[in-house]
Design a protein around this motif. Structure first.
Motif, PDB file in Angstrom:
ATOM      1  N   UNK A  81       0.844  -1.200   0.000  1.00  0.00           N
ATOM      2  CA  UNK A  81       0.000   0.000   0.000  1.00  0.00           C
ATOM      3  C   UNK A  81       0.873   1.240   0.000  1.00  0.00           C
ATOM      4  N   UNK A  82       0.280   2.330  -0.468  1.00  0.00           N
ATOM      5  CA  UNK A  82       1.022   3.585  -0.574  1.00  0.00           C
ATOM      6  C   UNK A  82       0.051   4.747  -0.396  1.00  0.00           C
ATOM      7  N   UNK A  83       0.512   5.792   0.275  1.00  0.00           N
ATOM      8  CA  UNK A  83      -0.238   7.044   0.357  1.00  0.00           C
ATOM      9  C   UNK A  83       0.346   8.007  -0.661  1.00  0.00           C
ATOM     10  N   UNK A  84      -0.532   8.614  -1.445  1.00  0.00           N
ATOM     11  CA  UNK A  84      -0.103   9.546  -2.491  1.00  0.00           C
ATOM     12  C   UNK A  84      -0.834  10.869  -2.288  1.00  0.00           C
ATOM     13  N   UNK A  85      -0.072  11.947  -2.281  1.00  0.00           N
ATOM     14  CA  UNK A  85      -0.643  13.287  -2.172  1.00  0.00           C
ATOM     15  C   UNK A  85      -0.751  13.872  -3.575  1.00  0.00           C
ATOM     16  N   UNK A  86      -1.914  14.436  -3.898  1.00  0.00           N
ATOM     17  CA  UNK A  86      -2.181  14.949  -5.238  1.00  0.00           C
ATOM     18  C   UNK A  86      -2.851  16.312  -5.137  1.00  0.00           C
ATOM     19  N   UNK A  87      -2.432  17.241  -6.031  1.00  0.00           N
ATOM     20  CA  UNK A  87      -3.047  18.565  -6.084  1.00  0.00           C
ATOM     21  C   UNK A  87      -2.986  19.087  -7.511  1.00  0.00           C
ATOM     22  N   UNK A  88      -3.939  19.952  -7.858  1.00  0.00           N
ATOM     23  CA  UNK A  88      -3.892  20.619  -9.155  1.00  0.00           C
ATOM     24  C   UNK A  88      -2.684  21.541  -9.187  1.00  0.00           C
ATOM     25  N   UNK A  89      -1.964  21.534 -10.293  1.00  0.00           N
ATOM     26  CA  UNK A  89      -0.784  22.384 -10.440  1.00  0.00           C
ATOM     27  C   UNK A  89      -1.132  23.857 -10.245  1.00  0.00           C
ATOM     28  N   UNK A  90      -2.325  24.249 -10.669  1.00  0.00           N
ATOM     29  CA  UNK A  90      -2.736  25.653 -10.573  1.00  0.00           C
ATOM     30  C   UNK A  90      -2.854  26.135  -9.130  1.00  0.00           C
ATOM     31  N   UNK A  91      -2.939  25.211  -8.181  1.00  0.00           N
ATOM     32  CA  UNK A  91      -3.059  25.566  -6.765  1.00  0.00           C
ATOM     33  C   UNK A  91      -1.724  25.474  -6.024  1.00  0.00           C
ATOM     34  N   UNK A  92      -0.632  25.189  -6.755  1.00  0.00           N
ATOM     35  CA  UNK A  92       0.679  24.991  -6.150  1.00  0.00           C
ATOM     36  C   UNK A  92       1.647  26.075  -6.592  1.00  0.00           C
ATOM     37  N   UNK A  93       2.784  26.149  -5.915  1.00  0.00           N
ATOM     38  CA  UNK A  93       3.846  27.089  -6.254  1.00  0.00           C
ATOM     39  C   UNK A  93       4.995  26.336  -6.913  1.00  0.00           C
ATOM     40  N   UNK A  94       5.394  26.778  -8.087  1.00  0.00           N
ATOM     41  CA  UNK A  94       6.503  26.136  -8.791  1.00  0.00           C
ATOM     42  C   UNK A  94       7.817  26.451  -8.084  1.00  0.00           C
ATOM     43  N   UNK A  95       8.634  25.406  -7.827  1.00  0.00           N
ATOM     44  CA  UNK A  95       9.945  25.617  -7.208  1.00  0.00           C
ATOM     45  C   UNK A  95      11.081  25.161  -8.114  1.00  0.00           C
ATOM     46  N   UNK A 113      -2.841  12.196 -13.805  1.00  0.00           N
ATOM     47  CA  UNK A 113      -3.173  13.151 -14.855  1.00  0.00           C
ATOM     48  C   UNK A 113      -2.203  14.320 -14.856  1.00  0.00           C
ATOM     49  N   UNK A 114      -1.968  14.904 -16.014  1.00  0.00           N
ATOM     50  CA  UNK A 114      -0.921  15.911 -16.144  1.00  0.00           C
ATOM     51  C   UNK A 114      -1.308  17.310 -15.684  1.00  0.00           C
ATOM     52  N   UNK A 115      -2.552  17.564 -15.382  1.00  0.00           N
ATOM     53  CA  UNK A 115      -2.912  18.871 -14.814  1.00  0.00           C
ATOM     54  C   UNK A 115      -2.680  18.893 -13.298  1.00  0.00           C
ATOM     55  N   UNK A 116      -2.232  17.752 -12.769  1.00  0.00           N
ATOM     56  CA  UNK A 116      -1.967  17.625 -11.346  1.00  0.00           C
ATOM     57  C   UNK A 116      -0.503  17.275 -11.101  1.00  0.00           C
ATOM     58  N   UNK A 117      -0.086  17.454  -9.853  1.00  0.00           N
ATOM     59  CA  UNK A 117       1.241  17.026  -9.399  1.00  0.00           C
ATOM     60  C   UNK A 117       1.027  16.085  -8.220  1.00  0.00           C
ATOM     61  N   UNK A 118       2.002  15.220  -7.972  1.00  0.00           N
ATOM     62  CA  UNK A 118       1.839  14.213  -6.921  1.00  0.00           C
ATOM     63  C   UNK A 118       3.157  13.973  -6.189  1.00  0.00           C
ATOM     64  N   UNK A 119       3.040  13.417  -5.006  1.00  0.00           N
ATOM     65  CA  UNK A 119       4.205  12.923  -4.262  1.00  0.00           C
ATOM     66  C   UNK A 119       3.762  11.721  -3.431  1.00  0.00           C
ATOM     67  N   UNK A 120       4.710  10.808  -3.270  1.00  0.00           N
ATOM     68  CA  UNK A 120       4.454   9.606  -2.494  1.00  0.00           C
ATOM     69  C   UNK A 120       4.805   9.909  -1.050  1.00  0.00           C
ATOM     70  N   UNK A 121       3.844   9.722  -0.155  1.00  0.00           N
ATOM     71  CA  UNK A 121       4.004  10.104   1.245  1.00  0.00           C
ATOM     72  C   UNK A 121       4.441   8.959   2.144  1.00  0.00           C
ATOM     73  N   UNK A 122       3.830   7.816   1.978  1.00  0.00           N
ATOM     74  CA  UNK A 122       4.105   6.687   2.860  1.00  0.00           C
ATOM     75  C   UNK A 122       3.926   5.418   2.030  1.00  0.00           C
ATOM     76  N   UNK A 123       4.861   4.516   2.171  1.00  0.00           N
ATOM     77  CA  UNK A 123       4.854   3.315   1.361  1.00  0.00           C
ATOM     78  C   UNK A 123       5.121   2.095   2.235  1.00  0.00           C
ATOM     79  N   UNK A 124       4.402   1.021   1.976  1.00  0.00           N
ATOM     80  CA  UNK A 124       4.578  -0.216   2.737  1.00  0.00           C
ATOM     81  C   UNK A 124       4.932  -1.343   1.777  1.00  0.00           C
ATOM     82  N   UNK A 125       6.237  -1.485   1.499  1.00  0.00           N
ATOM     83  CA  UNK A 125       6.751  -2.581   0.674  1.00  0.00           C
ATOM     84  C   UNK A 125       5.886  -2.837  -0.559  1.00  0.00           C
ATOM     85  N   UNK A 126       5.793  -1.831  -1.396  1.00  0.00           N
ATOM     86  CA  UNK A 126       4.979  -1.964  -2.591  1.00  0.00           C
ATOM     87  C   UNK A 126       5.701  -2.757  -3.679  1.00  0.00           C
TER      88      UNK A 126
END
Length: 150
Positions: free
Chosen positions: A76-90, A120-133
């Motif tokens: 199992x894995x936790x994934x955080x996802x948000x629309x790019x338009x709501x984020x700040x580019x770094x 989807x490409x209008x969003x960005x994601x990061x993997x938060x927590x992973x359990x031996x996937x």
């Protein structure tokens, strides 16, 4: 992000179109490949088998030319996802890596064994927590692609 509950449901929804058929060809070949070795199907899809703890990054990652599809075989894995338009580019988009990095917060989703996840490409994601996937990671070109449930 689209979360499909099972491979059978994915096949039912995405049953036509060259890219979706190539995704199934790659998934059906997983018993014949070694972990972390990239393979390709035609010129529009690369894939690999990933096993172990998932990679966790500081920022949310976005793509433009390819979208990711992950089919979870175990864990199992936790994934955080948000629309790019709501984020700040770094880190600005880099064509060589097809990546851009963002700061901000999104919604967390838990996925795991049996799920098929389309990033989807209008969003960005990061993997938060992973359990031996153990999962198949596919990178598919966006040209001529579509999402049938949108």
């Amino acid at each position: 992000m689209i979360i499909v509950e099972s491979l059978a449901e994915f096949q039912r929804i995405y049953r036509s179109g060259k890219k979706w058929l190539r995704c199934m060809e790659a998934i059906n070949n997983i018993n014949n490949i070694e972990p972390n070795v990239f393979h390709s199907v035609g010129d529009s899809l690369v894939y690999r088998l990933a096993s172990g703890p998932g990679q966790q990054h500081g920022g949310l990652e976005g793509n433009r030319r390819y979208f990711d599809l992950h089919y979870y075989l175990a864990g199992q894995e936790n994934i955080e996802v948000a629309d790019k338009s709501e984020l700040t580019s770094v880190v600005a988009y880099q064509d060589e890596t097809d990546r851009e990095i963002f700061n901000g917060q999104g919604e967390i989703h838990r996925v795991g064994e049996g799920n098929v996840v389309i990033f989807e490409n209008h969003q960005a994601h990061r993997f938060k927590e992973s359990h031996q996937v153990k999962k198949v990671i596919l990178k598919v070109t966006v040209e001529d692609s579509y999402f049938m449930n949108k």
